[in-house]
Design a protein around this motif. Structure first.
Motif, PDB file in Angstrom:
ATOM      1  N   GLU A   1      15.355  11.890 -27.427  1.00 55.10           N
ATOM      2  CA  GLU A   1      14.460  12.346 -28.596  1.00 55.10           C
ATOM      3  C   GLU A   1      13.398  13.470 -28.082  1.00 55.10           C
ATOM      4  OE1 GLU A   1      15.111  11.519 -31.361  1.00 55.10           O
ATOM      5  OE2 GLU A   1      13.928  12.495 -32.531  1.00 55.10           O
ATOM      6  N   PHE A   2      12.813  13.400 -27.054  1.00 53.94           N
ATOM      7  CA  PHE A   2      12.032  14.440 -26.529  1.00 53.94           C
ATOM      8  C   PHE A   2      12.718  15.647 -26.220  1.00 53.94           C
ATOM      9  CE2 PHE A   2       8.731  11.273 -25.312  1.00 53.94           C
ATOM     10  CZ  PHE A   2       7.769  11.897 -26.035  1.00 53.94           C
ATOM     11  N   ALA A   3      13.984  15.624 -25.636  1.00 57.37           N
ATOM     12  CA  ALA A   3      14.838  16.961 -25.445  1.00 57.37           C
ATOM     13  C   ALA A   3      14.970  17.545 -26.908  1.00 57.37           C
ATOM     14  CB  ALA A   3      15.865  16.252 -24.679  1.00 57.37           C
ATOM     15  N   SER A   4      15.252  16.688 -27.983  1.00 61.17           N
ATOM     16  CA  SER A   4      15.672  17.057 -29.290  1.00 61.17           C
ATOM     17  C   SER A   4      14.631  18.026 -29.908  1.00 61.17           C
ATOM     18  CB  SER A   4      16.145  16.062 -30.186  1.00 61.17           C
ATOM     19  OG  SER A   4      16.414  16.403 -31.516  1.00 61.17           O
ATOM     20  N   VAL A   5      13.404  17.188 -29.696  1.00 54.85           N
ATOM     21  CA  VAL A   5      12.116  18.002 -30.544  1.00 54.85           C
ATOM     22  C   VAL A   5      11.939  19.061 -29.541  1.00 54.85           C
ATOM     23  CG1 VAL A   5       9.709  17.724 -30.395  1.00 54.85           C
ATOM     24  CG2 VAL A   5      10.935  15.556 -30.965  1.00 54.85           C
ATOM     25  N   SER A   6      12.025  19.284 -28.041  1.00 50.03           N
ATOM     26  CA  SER A   6      12.021  20.420 -27.477  1.00 50.03           C
ATOM     27  C   SER A   6      12.993  21.652 -27.818  1.00 50.03           C
ATOM     28  CB  SER A   6      12.037  20.438 -25.823  1.00 50.03           C
ATOM     29  OG  SER A   6      11.929  21.577 -24.992  1.00 50.03           O
ATOM     30  N   GLU A   7      14.188  21.300 -28.090  1.00 50.62           N
ATOM     31  CA  GLU A   7      15.261  22.093 -28.726  1.00 50.62           C
ATOM     32  C   GLU A   7      14.879  22.696 -30.016  1.00 50.62           C
ATOM     33  OE1 GLU A   7      17.419  23.397 -26.934  1.00 50.62           O
ATOM     34  OE2 GLU A   7      18.406  24.379 -28.472  1.00 50.62           O
ATOM     35  N   ASP A   8      14.174  21.693 -30.776  1.00 54.08           N
ATOM     36  CA  ASP A   8      13.846  22.392 -31.968  1.00 54.08           C
ATOM     37  C   ASP A   8      12.638  23.323 -32.089  1.00 54.08           C
ATOM     38  OD1 ASP A   8      15.668  20.555 -33.588  1.00 54.08           O
ATOM     39  OD2 ASP A   8      14.050  19.202 -33.716  1.00 54.08           O
ATOM     40  N   LYS A   9      11.635  23.304 -31.298  1.00 56.45           N
ATOM     41  CA  LYS A   9      10.580  24.123 -31.139  1.00 56.45           C
ATOM     42  C   LYS A   9      11.409  25.396 -30.593  1.00 56.45           C
ATOM     43  CE  LYS A   9       7.185  20.518 -29.836  1.00 56.45           C
ATOM     44  NZ  LYS A   9       6.454  20.224 -28.490  1.00 56.45           N
ATOM     45  N   ASN A  10      12.022  25.411 -29.545  1.00 54.75           N
ATOM     46  CA  ASN A  10      12.983  26.528 -28.708  1.00 54.75           C
ATOM     47  C   ASN A  10      13.496  27.295 -29.868  1.00 54.75           C
ATOM     48  OD1 ASN A  10      11.723  25.824 -26.366  1.00 54.75           O
ATOM     49  ND2 ASN A  10      13.709  24.798 -25.712  1.00 54.75           N
ATOM     50  N   LYS A  11      14.065  26.469 -30.847  1.00 53.03           N
ATOM     51  CA  LYS A  11      14.946  27.391 -31.890  1.00 53.03           C
ATOM     52  C   LYS A  11      13.994  28.249 -32.919  1.00 53.03           C
ATOM     53  CE  LYS A  11      19.058  24.306 -32.100  1.00 53.03           C
ATOM     54  NZ  LYS A  11      19.763  23.305 -32.937  1.00 53.03           N
ATOM     55  N   TYR A  12      12.934  27.645 -33.062  1.00 52.61           N
ATOM     56  CA  TYR A  12      11.735  28.311 -33.978  1.00 52.61           C
ATOM     57  C   TYR A  12      11.313  29.340 -33.285  1.00 52.61           C
ATOM     58  CZ  TYR A  12       7.531  29.047 -36.406  1.00 52.61           C
ATOM     59  OH  TYR A  12       6.598  29.453 -37.143  1.00 52.61           O
ATOM     60  N   LEU A  13      10.959  29.189 -31.998  1.00 52.66           N
ATOM     61  CA  LEU A  13      10.384  30.397 -31.128  1.00 52.66           C
ATOM     62  C   LEU A  13      11.391  31.633 -31.067  1.00 52.66           C
ATOM     63  CD1 LEU A  13       8.286  28.745 -28.665  1.00 52.66           C
ATOM     64  CD2 LEU A  13       7.466  30.039 -30.407  1.00 52.66           C
TER      65      LEU A  13
END
Length: 920
Positions: free
Chosen positions: A151-163
């Motif tokens: 779940e933490f990896a999924s949250v990190s990937e969402d942030k990365n897509k936004y940036l």
């Protein structure tokens, strides 16, 4: 708005976008690092789950030592869980509370952890069901930890897509700004291109140019307005012809206008003043006639016209002729006249006669300085080098580029103190000349001496502007003084004490030993194989060997001892004080060990030995003569018994010397008394067992001393030079015996005769062999001359020439004892030889020593590749014979078939046509 302001705004926008992009990238990288730490911490929870289960199960199986580890692991898991869920600090890293989307997972994780703890801590029971439940709860805990990590990896990937979306947007904005800015710049620069074309036309004399003013109110508009005003002013400016003529006549340099045909149209007053022609006299004449080398000028005029209206050639040096025939050095420039449509060329000639005189004087001075036998250095007033001549570079190794701008102190050797350099500087800064012998250091660190003279150079008002130093290399004189001192007491080659200094020290040691009643020893050393190294590898290698020997001797003795070179390869060692003879023996063994180590000289590997004789004071003598004589006698005793060892003198050696003298007298009479005989050893074809030849070997039967071994009398014959007549007797006797066998109807046999090194050096050798062949009617095809490898290598070129002469007689040549010398394949290819005889030392051990076997096989293969026959000497066992057959050797000889036998026994073998049995 001004042009600069527009450009600044554009640059500001581009820079601003770049800053935002950099900030976004930095935040993106920081976020990735932070998320990585969170994910790593969550991942560690999985590892802790597995460790907790391991320790709990270990405790459940009655291994209670892991209970403490279990508590620590569960505690760490719980702390990490709370930090990931509610936030906190671990190992200096701050973690915020978990995202809302993970709260349900953390609550479930907390519940599962409590359930796991209840089962894990209950480790004192042997209930098997508890172990199963413990494993199930551990698996559930591991599963929830994996889900949280994912779940933490999924949250990190969402942030990365936004940036990444933000970065792409900003990049697009930057590209748009750049495209819009480029178009604006293009529109701004368009008037400048129009202006550049107009300026170029004005430069060519077209003053009618006028450009339209841009609509923008900026610097380009101002520049266009200024250009139009300039063109207008140029059009309206009128310069009179008289004014221009006045300017031209005022020139100090000569000016000529030359038409299309190369004739002078006009000239200025300087031409008349320098060349002494009236102005009208030159008009209409060929310009090239004024020059000493007119053809060159014609070519230059053509070259200028070939370039069109912009044609120009500068700095052409030549000579003009004056009216009275004198020559004037000039530097000319030729250029097309602007605005002239008839192809006129303007020639401006500068009188450089005086400069040429200065240059010539300077050239002579420069040559004198450069070719001076003294080194010359010029420095500025602060002592920094500005110039050095070639002799300075030759003396010091420093080039001009390496020392320019540096202070001469870079060459200080350290031999002079500060007071010396203070005196030097005080003298020259006071305006006086300084002279002295100075020791300096070259670029490579070499110390050298020079006689130095430094004088100041002053300007017209007396101020010192430079210093000039004249340096004469004085090293040779200084070294000569040192060399005279060295030559008086030390050996030139090795640096060891010579016989005079050694004798002085020995005399002093004898006096001290008599007063203090102590013992000392002297050693007499003679190098083994030195002459061979010197003859085969050259005298330069021999010299290197002596130097290395001297160094090893110094390292082998004590600090108080003296090592001296007496000459050639002879050395003596004074052991200044010993308590017992074994003290000298220890040092002798140390010297032997040092001498037996290989020497690597000029990429050549050399092996030598040393024979050492030792005499002890006072037992073996109380004066220099007795001690030296007895040590020398002991050394020769070592030489006669195999060399490369040491021996103390004893009185029995006197008897040995007497025996040697008697043997020498007997050897001198042996030839005349017919005491020598020949024995013959068969040489066998290894494939058929048939005799194909023999080797003639000398034997000595003395009427009183009986049989004397060749090992005793051959070295003595070589030492006394009797080997030459003895060798000639052997050759004559062998050829005569071959003739007798043929007369008796025996089949022709090759007969081998050894040639000593001394015979091989005999310039009359070929003539002597020719005479013997003629006298004995010997067919030269059956005579095989055996020469040792060592003898061949002593003088290769002379040896090759001698072998070619011998081969021209029809005889064959063998290389005896091959493998013991220093010959190389290159020389072997050049030697006109027929057979290689492998030294018996390799054959003796070839069945037990792999190295000797490889060497033997290699020699046979190499010989066959060179179309040479091979004979193996000293074959004594069936195993040796079988191995040689495997190696494809051609012939063998040795005790396994026959010892060397007298002529009568060998004749019986020939008569029987004996075939030797070879074991299959």
């Amino acid at each position: 708005m001004s042009l600069s302001r527009k450009i600044n705004i554009l640059l500001f926008l581009v820079t601003l976008v770049g800053i935002f992009e950099l900030a976004a990238i930095y935040y993106y990288q920081s976020l990735q690092k932070y998320d990585a730490k969170v994910i790593n911490l969550a991942g560690r929870q999985r590892m802790l789950c597995q460790m907790a289960e391991k320790y709990a199960l270990s405790a459940a199986y009655e291994d209670f030592s892991d209970k403490e580890n279990l508590v620590k692991t569960v505690t760490e898991y719980e702390q990490n869980l709370n930090t990931l869920y509610k936030g906190g600090v671990i190992s200096g890293t701050k973690f915020p509370p978990a995202p809302k989307r993970t709260i349900a997972l953390f609550q479930e994780n907390t519940s599962l952890l409590e359930s796991f703890k209840d089962s894990a801590y209950d480790i004192d029971t042997q209930d098997a069901g508890l172990k199963v439940k413990l494993h199930e709860k551990s698996t559930a805990l591991l599963d929830i930890s994996n889900r949280i990590t994912n779940e933490f990896a999924s949250v990190s990937e969402d942030k990365n897509k936004y940036l990444r979306g933000v970065l792409i947007f900003m990049t697009v904005v930057g590209v748009l700004i750049f495209a819009i800015g480029s178009r604006k710049v293009y529109k701004l620069m368009s008037p400048l291109r129009t202006l550049a074309v107009s300026v170029s036309k004005v430069g060519k004399g077209d003053y009618t140019q006028k450009i339209a003013l841009p609509e923008s109110d900026d610097e380009i508009s101002d520049l266009a307005y200024a250009f139009n005003n300039m063109a207008y002013n140029l059009r309206t400016t009128v310069v009179s012809k008289d004014y221009l003529n006045g300017v031209v006549d005022a020139m100090g340099d000569m000016l000529l206008v030359i038409d299309l045909n190369g004739k002078i149209k006009t000239n200025n007053r300087a031409v008349s003043g320098i060349l002494m022609f009236d102005s009208y006299e030159l008009i209409g004449t060929q310009a090239s006639d004024l020059f000493v080398v007119g053809d060159v000028i014609k070519e230059k005029l053509k070259e200028v016209r070939a370039h069109g209206p912009s044609g120009r050639i500068d700095r052409i040096e030549g000579w003009l002729k004056t009216k009275n025939g004198r020559k004037v050095a000039v530097q000319c420039s030729f250029s097309m006249m602007r605005g002239a449509e008839n192809g006129d060329i303007i020639c401006v000639a500068i009188d450089i006669t005086q400069r040429k005189h200065y240059e010539e004087d300077l050239r002579k001075l420069s040559i004198a300085v450069e070719q001076s036998l003294s080194a010359i250095v010029i420095t500025d007033a602060k002592g920094n080098i500005e110039f050095v001549n070639h002799k300075f570079t030759e003396n010091t190794g420093y080039t001009m580029s390496e020392v320019k701008g540096k202070n001469p102190r870079i060459m200080k050797s350290g031999k002079h103190g500060p007071e010396f350099y203070k005196l030097l500087w005080d003298t020259i800064t006071a305006g006086d000349e300084f002279r002295a012998d100075v020791c300096n250091k070259k670029k490579d660190g070499t110390i050298y001496w020079q006689f130095l003279s430094i004088a100041p150079i002053k300007d017209t008002v007396g101020n010192i502007t430079h210093f000039i130093s004249v340096q004469i290399d004085d090293t040779e004189r200084k070294l000569a003084e040192e060399r005279l001192k060295q030559l008086a007491h030390f050996d030139v080659l090795t640096g060891l004490p010579n016989r005079f200094l050694y004798k002085d020290r020995l005399e002093q040691n004898i006096l001290q030993a008599k007063r203090a009643e102590f013992n000392f020893a002297i050693m007499f050393l003679d190098l083994d194989k030195f002459k061979f190294v010197n003859d085969t590898l050259g005298h330069h290698v021999g010299d290197l060997l002596l130097k290395e020997v001297a160094a090893r001797l110094r390292e082998s003795v004590r600090e108080s001892d003296t090592v001296a070179r007496m000459g050639g390869d002879e050395f003596q060692v004074l052991l200044t004080k010993i308590n017992k003879p074994t003290d000298a023996a220890v040092i002798a063994e140390k010297i032997l060990k040092a001498m037996n180590e290989p020497f690597i000289l000029s990429e050549q590997r050399c092996n030598i030995g040393v024979s050492i004789g030792i005499s002890i004071f006072p037992d073996n003598g109380e004066n220099i003569e007795q001690l030296t004589k007895n040590a020398d006698m002991a050394m020769y005793h070592v030489k006669e018994r195999g060399k490369n060892w040491f021996k103390f003198y004893d009185s029995a050696m006197d008897a040995a010397i007497l025996e040697k003298a008697n043997l020498e007298r007997a050897l001198n009479m042996a030839l005349n008394r017919n005491e020598f005989t020949l024995h013959y050893q068969p040489q066998i074809n290894i494939k058929t067992g048939q005799m194909v030849g023999c080797e003639a070997l000398i034997r000595w039967q003395h009427p009183e001393m009986g049989h004397i071994s060749p090992d005793r009398f051959i070295p003595l014959a070589e030492e006394t030079n009797l080997i030459v007549p003895i060798g000639e007797w052997v050759l004559r006797e062998a050829c005569n015996q071959s003739r007798i066998w043929r007369q008796n109807g025996f089949p022709a046999q090759r007969i081998g005769v050894n040639l000593s090194t001394y015979q091989f050096k005999d310039p009359m050798l070929v003539k002597k062999i020719t005479t013997i062949l003629e006298e004995t009617a010997m067919d030269p095809r059956y005579l095989d001359l055996e020469i040792t490898e060592t003898g061949l290598m002593q003088n290769i070129e002379i040896g090759i020439a001698a072998m070619k002469e011998l081969r021209s007689l029809g005889v064959s040549i063998s290389v005896d004892d091959f493998g013991t010398g220093y010959s190389s394949l290159i020389y072997l290819k050049r030697f006109p030889i027929d057979i290689l005889k492998i030294d018996q030392n390799f054959i003796r051990n070839c069945t037990t020593d792999a190295s000797d076997a490889v060497i033997t096989s290699t020699i046979i293969s190499m010989a066959h590749s060179l179309n040479l026959g091979v004979i193996a000497e000293g074959v004594e066992t069936i195993a040796q014979l079988e191995l040689l057959r495997i190696f494809d050797c051609d012939e063998v000889q040795g005790y396994i078939f026959n010892r060397p036998i007298p002529e009568e026994e060998f004749s019986k073998l020939l008569e029987e046509e004996h075939v030797f049995t070879l074991i299959d």
